[in-house]
Each structure stands twice: as C-alpha cells, then as structure tokens.
Design a protein around this motif. Structure first.
Motif, PDB file in Angstrom:
ATOM      1  N   ILE A  53       0.826  -1.215   0.000  1.00 15.25           N
ATOM      2  CA  ILE A  53       0.000   0.000   0.000  1.00 15.25           C
ATOM      3  C   ILE A  53       0.855   1.257   0.000  1.00 15.25           C
ATOM      4  O   ILE A  53       0.359   2.358  -0.288  1.00 15.25           O
ATOM      5  N   TRP A  54       2.141   1.140   0.289  1.00 16.21           N
ATOM      6  CA  TRP A  54       3.061   2.270   0.347  1.00 16.21           C
ATOM      7  C   TRP A  54       3.568   2.665  -1.045  1.00 16.21           C
ATOM      8  O   TRP A  54       4.149   3.753  -1.201  1.00 16.21           O
ATOM      9  N   ALA A  55       3.386   1.817  -2.050  1.00 14.92           N
ATOM     10  CA  ALA A  55       3.968   2.039  -3.383  1.00 14.92           C
ATOM     11  C   ALA A  55       3.074   2.950  -4.219  1.00 14.92           C
ATOM     12  O   ALA A  55       2.787   2.680  -5.388  1.00 14.92           O
ATOM     13  N   TRP A  56       2.613   4.040  -3.595  1.00 16.86           N
ATOM     14  CA  TRP A  56       1.695   4.988  -4.225  1.00 16.86           C
ATOM     15  C   TRP A  56       2.138   6.407  -3.848  1.00 16.86           C
ATOM     16  O   TRP A  56       2.297   6.720  -2.668  1.00 16.86           O
ATOM     17  N   PHE A  57       2.324   7.276  -4.853  1.00 10.79           N
ATOM     18  CA  PHE A  57       2.822   8.624  -4.600  1.00 10.79           C
ATOM     19  C   PHE A  57       2.056   9.621  -5.473  1.00 10.79           C
ATOM     20  O   PHE A  57       1.487   9.259  -6.500  1.00 10.79           O
ATOM     21  N   LEU A  73      14.048  11.655  -9.265  1.00 10.93           N
ATOM     22  CA  LEU A  73      13.325  11.101  -8.123  1.00 10.93           C
ATOM     23  C   LEU A  73      12.391   9.982  -8.555  1.00 10.93           C
ATOM     24  O   LEU A  73      12.281   8.950  -7.868  1.00 10.93           O
ATOM     25  N   LEU A  74      11.702  10.142  -9.672  1.00  9.95           N
ATOM     26  CA  LEU A  74      10.828   9.074 -10.148  1.00  9.95           C
ATOM     27  C   LEU A  74      11.619   7.797 -10.425  1.00  9.95           C
ATOM     28  O   LEU A  74      11.142   6.688 -10.149  1.00  9.95           O
ATOM     29  N   VAL A  87       1.291   6.430  -9.570  1.00  5.92           N
ATOM     30  CA  VAL A  87       1.570   7.854  -9.423  1.00  5.92           C
ATOM     31  C   VAL A  87       0.340   8.670  -9.800  1.00  5.92           C
ATOM     32  O   VAL A  87      -0.270   8.459 -10.849  1.00  5.92           O
ATOM     33  N   ARG A  88      -0.008   9.609  -8.927  1.00  5.26           N
ATOM     34  CA  ARG A  88      -1.189  10.466  -9.110  1.00  5.26           C
ATOM     35  C   ARG A  88      -0.740  11.924  -9.162  1.00  5.26           C
ATOM     36  O   ARG A  88       0.060  12.361  -8.331  1.00  5.26           O
ATOM     37  N   THR A 394       1.173   8.706  -0.734  1.00  4.65           N
ATOM     38  CA  THR A 394       1.956   9.729  -0.050  1.00  4.65           C
ATOM     39  C   THR A 394       2.033  10.945  -0.962  1.00  4.65           C
ATOM     40  O   THR A 394       2.603  10.878  -2.054  1.00  4.65           O
ATOM     41  N   TRP A 395       1.423  12.050  -0.510  1.00  2.00           N
ATOM     42  CA  TRP A 395       1.381  13.245  -1.341  1.00  2.00           C
ATOM     43  C   TRP A 395       2.651  14.059  -1.091  1.00  2.00           C
ATOM     44  O   TRP A 395       2.692  15.029  -0.354  1.00  2.00           O
ATOM     45  N   ALA A 396       3.711  13.611  -1.700  1.00  4.18           N
ATOM     46  CA  ALA A 396       5.018  14.258  -1.554  1.00  4.18           C
ATOM     47  C   ALA A 396       5.858  13.869  -2.757  1.00  4.18           C
ATOM     48  O   ALA A 396       5.903  12.704  -3.143  1.00  4.18           O
ATOM     49  N   PHE A 397       6.548  14.841  -3.324  1.00  6.63           N
ATOM     50  CA  PHE A 397       7.394  14.572  -4.484  1.00  6.63           C
ATOM     51  C   PHE A 397       8.651  15.426  -4.346  1.00  6.63           C
ATOM     52  O   PHE A 397       9.424  15.232  -3.421  1.00  6.63           O
TER      53      PHE A 397
END
Length: 577
Positions: A53-57, A73-74, A87-88, A394-397
């Motif tokens: 579930i962590w593999a979402w950014f 970073l990607l 990725v969203r 996680t809404w962080a990039f």
C-alpha cells in the motif's frame, strides 16, 4: 526539523534564523530513561499477504514530472519497489503553456477554435505519462481540472500562489463545472482512446482513472449533484473508450467531518441506487473508491511563547477509520479496492516551513518515523473494518529549483533524498506475508486512533516473511518533537526455519540515512559545491547500521539487541539459502 539539544532546550531553525525555545517542564518527563522493551516476532504466525500500500505517490505539479530532479526522483522511487509504483498528479487537463509553479500545472490538452470546435493536444500529457511508463510506473489518471474553454466561470483562470498567501486564492476558473457536459464527455473519451492507441490496451487496463480532487471543498465550485452528474458523464466516456478500464472516485477529503460524510454518502448512494444522468439506468460504474486523510501538526507553545512541533497521528487515523466505516456500510461496495488518494501528516505539501513553523518535522527523522508508524496502522484499520485497502498515496514529491531543505513536504530537495524516502526503501525490502508481532507494546492502532501518541513513546514493529527472507521494521516514534534518550530494544524472532541467517541492519536516525543532518553540519549552505552535493547524495541513501553478519539460530530463534533513538527507524533483514 531536529536540532541537537540539551535537556530542557529546543532550537528550531526557520529560514536561516534561530529561535531558542525552553521546553515546558511538563515535557521533561520524556527524558526519563525508557525501560528495556522486547518485541516478539513469530514467523510462523501468518497474517496473510502484506499488500504494498506504500507504493503509491502523488503531487500537485504535473510539469515537475519531466524536469531534471523530477525524473531523477521518479527513477529512484521506481527502483525501490518490486511492484509497479502508482503515481497520481493534479491538473492533467488544465489549460496553459506547461510552466511549472507551486500548486499549479497545465497541459493544454483541450482548447477550442474560433468556431467552438474542440482541439485536442496530448503532447504534454504524453510527456508526463511517458516518464512514468518508461520507469514501469502506473498512472492514476486524474481526470481534471476544467479546461478554460469549458469552464462555466473561466476568468480569472490561473493563480500565482506562493507560501504565505491565502490558500483559497488557488481556486479559480479551473475549479468550475463544464458549460457543456457532452463536450466534456468527448474530451474524456478521446483521452482514454488516445492512451490505448499509444500505450496498448493491456497497459491502460492496469491504470486507475478517477474524477477530480477533493470535490467536497473548493477544488470543486459546483454542487454535490453537479459532481455526481460529471461523474456519470466521465465514467460513461471512460467505459465507452475502454470497457475494461478501472474507474473510481470521489476523492473526498476529511471523512471524519460531517460535511465530507454528507458528500461521500450522496456519491455512494448514487452509484448504488441513483438514476444515471447519461443512461437513465440505476447506478454508475465504479471499480474502486477513494478518499483523503491527513494529520494535524501544530506548534505547541508555553505561556511564555516557547514551544515545539507536535504531530497528531490520531487525527489522520480517525479519518481513515471513518472512511473505511463508510465504505463498509455499503454491502455491494465494501469489497472494492480502496485507495487513500492522499495520506499524510497534514494538508499542504507546498506550504514551506519558513511560513508554517508547524511543518518543521519534514526535513528530519520525525517525518520518517511518523511514516513507518502510521502505515503499519493503516493495515490494522483496514483489517478491523474488513475492507480492501489497495493503496495509500503519499502526497510528496519534489519542488524544482527551490531553496535547499526549505521545508516543503517532499521526498527530496534539489535531487538529494530526505530521510523519509528511506522508509519507503525499507518497505520495498519487506515481501511476502505479514507475521505476528507482540510484546509489552504501549500502543495498538485503536489507542493511537483515539489518543494519538501523547504519553509514552510508540515503539513497535511490522514484520514479514517469504520463502527465503524475513524483515522487521522497528520504530521509536512520539508526537512531540522533543529530545529523549535512546530506547533499549530487543527483537526476538521465532520460527526461523534454518540454522544460520544473514542479518542486515538498516537505520534511519541522525547519523544514518540522513542528508539533512549532513547539510546542517556543512553549515547549511545555500549553494552547496559539487563536492558537497555528492556527499549529500550519498548521505541521502539508505545505510547499514553495522556490517552484514551471519548469525547462528538457536531453537528456531534469533535475538537482536539495539539502542533505537527517538524518531529512529530500523529494518532488520534476515536472509537464508
């Protein structure tokens, strides 16, 4: 943000100037030596697959995707996960020239000629999605926001927000409903059709398509019913272009609030029993359900004005729990995948620390330890509610060409990884099934949900096992960012199936896997030299605490001892042949 402190003294750095804060006497109890704790892990107590579930950014600024530090970073994010990372990004249909800015992005995918005929241009959208696909990532294709030519209130359209401005200044012409739902539907149809032609049917079937972002607040300037109408037109267009596409929503934020619940239930009632605006039939297509959940840090001050950063994980967990409860209340929907579309310690990634001092947790290890402790509890909440949690975004990039360690909620600064990214590297090494963890642990998910972490520290673990490895993530978290002694922790791992194992001990703390502390030791340079940048890049990688070691297993058990600093995270990786 964390600074070296003496007992009773706290120093916070805000944009180059120092405020010394005397910690209130009520907080000094945290300096009492913690009692030794034994965490017991049982590799034979199988609790089912640990979904990644962590593999979402995700992030607001889509045009950062293909810029130099965005691509870097990607690449790193894609490399830390064995499964494709989802990725969203916002603003994929916004009108503009593609210039990147805080809380802004554009693609110019839709304009109209002088006769009002649609003009489609997928150049920038393709540039964004190509960057993902080249790295084996999967887009969460967010359908929004409103092109200028379709908006019912197009002017003013573009904002020029910056940290310190009123956050409500961003909600302009792009946030309104369409003046022509048929044209909107055709835009969506053409986008999905184009994606299939460019990437192939099988690839696009693996994506998630969703409508809008946080329509229960000012991101949507229409009514609840207008959003529902837009969803019907959007879902119909997606399914006409690709019947097997995955379509979902509604991406509401703050399910714990009454207003959010009202919106959420209206949407859910409609997709189950409402009259479809396009087909006239009952219900709407929905393949997954989305909502957002955030924490609430604050700067706690004494009567004298002194204070420190205090997180509130409980606020975030209560929102998650309420969202799960709402989904579970719909029998025909409760087994659908749930994506927490934004799942973070607070709500504004682009609000910098210098303008918002409560965000001083972001550069150091408080963010990484919060992430470890909170993700473990998301699994527990989903299990308790009996719902199907697929991902937590996680809404962080990253924020291109900004000041070093300015205090945005990001994973890297100027191409240098922050400590929090190393927690995800740890998660990436946890494979197989979750296994049992117990001991004299102060907190479970229910206590943190109800009380947050305001008494003793949360020292706990998440553990996994597959055919030839096991992994145990251990954290030492507290909501209050105050100095405290290291915790003596013993990890007893039972059920080890071989006689010898290779143990690798990874650590995130002030000394290890921490570019921020290295930058401060350099004197916090505003423009690091190339040699300093190289050193910072190395410091930002996940580091071993000690050399790998082969250990003899006695009666199926391994005992490992450590001193774990406050806000530190360890990963114990066991491997065997």
């Amino acid at each position: 943000m964390q600074q070296k402190s003496t007992p009773g003294l706290k120093a916070l750095l805000f944009s180059g100037w120092i405020i010394s804060l005397v910690v209130p006497g009520t907080m000094l109890a945290q300096t009492d030596p913690p009692k030794p704790l034994t965490i017991e892990v049982d590799l034979k107590q199988d609790q089912g697959p640990l979904k990644p579930i962590w593999a979402w950014f995700g992030y607001d600024e889509p045009n950062y995707t293909y810029m130099k530090d965005g691509k870097k970073l990607l690449t790193e994010i894609s490399q830390l996960s064995r499964v494709p990372v989802n990725v969203r990004a916002h603003s994929l249909l916004v009108t503009g020239d593609g210039t990147a800015a805080l809380k802004w992005g554009s693609t110019n995918a839709y304009t109209e000629d002088k006769q009002g005929n649609p003009v489609y241009d997928w150049t920038v959208v393709d540039k964004i999605f190509d960057t993902y696909i080249e790295r084996g990532m999967k887009p969460i294709a967010q359908i929004g926001f409103m092109p200028e030519a379709l908006s019912t209130n197009p002017q003013p359209y573009r904002h020029h927000w910056k940290p310190g401005d009123n956050y409500n200044d961003i909600y302009l012409g792009w946030a309104y409903p369409p003046k022509d739902y048929t044209k909107w539907s055709e835009l969506v149809f053409q986008w999905v059709k184009h994606s299939v032609a460019r990437y192939g049917r099988k690839e696009v079937e693996s994506w998630y398509w969703e409508l809008w972002n946080e329509p229960n607040i000012s991101y949507w300037k229409g009514t609840t019913e207008e959003y529902i109408k837009l969803y019907d037109y959007t879902a119909d267009a997606v399914k006409r272009a690709l019947p097997t596409a995955k379509m979902g929503g509604p991406e509401v934020t703050g399910p714990g609030s009454e207003g959010s619940q009202t919106f959420f239930r209206a949407f859910m009632d409609h997709v189950v029993n409402g009259k479809n605006y396009v087909t006239g039939k009952t219900g709407s297509p929905i393949d997954f359900i989305t909502f957002h959940a955030k924490g609430a840090p604050k700067l706690v001050r004494a009567a004298s004005g002194e204070g420190h950063v205090q997180m509130n994980m409980g606020t975030q967990l209560r929102d998650i729990d309420k969202g799960f409860e709402l989904v579970a209340s719909y029998p025909t929907l409760k087994n659908l995948p749930i994506i927490i579309g934004e799942s973070d310690p607070e709500g504004c990634a682009a609000c910098s620390e210098d303008m918002s001092p409560q965000n001083a947790y972001r550069n150091g290890t408080m963010y990484s330890s919060y992430t470890a402790a909170s993700f473990a509890r998301k699994y527990d909440l989903a299990q308790a509610r009996g719902v199907n949690l697929a991902g937590a975004v996680t809404w962080a990039f990253e924020f291109e060409d900004q000041a070093w360690f300015r205090g945005f909620r990001d994973l890297a600064t100027n191409g240098v990884d922050k400590p929090v990214l190393n927690v995800f590297r740890m998660f990436g090494m946890m494979t197989g099934n979750r296994v049992g963890v117990k001991g004299g642990l102060a907190y479970d998910y229910a206590r943190i949900r109800d009380q947050s972490v305001r008494a003793e520290a949360d020292i706990n673990a998440l553990a996994t096992k597959d055919a030839k490895t096991a992994a145990v993530m251990v954290w030492h978290y507290h909501d209050d960012n105050l100095p405290a002694p290291d915790a003596p922790v013993s990890v007893r791992i039972a059920g080890v199936p071989v006689q010898r194992v290779l143990i690798q001990h990874y650590r995130i703390d002030k000394q290890f896997s921490n570019s921020y502390e290295v930058w401060k030791k350099m004197g916090s340079p505003r423009t690091p030299t190339s040699e300093q940048i190289t050193e910072l890049e190395k410091a930002g990688q996940l580091k071993l605490l000690t050399s790998p070691e082969w250990v003899t297993v006695k009666d199926g058990t391994v005992m490992l001892n450590m001193e774990l600093p406050r806000q530190g995270v360890s990963l114990l990786k066991l491997s065997w042949e």
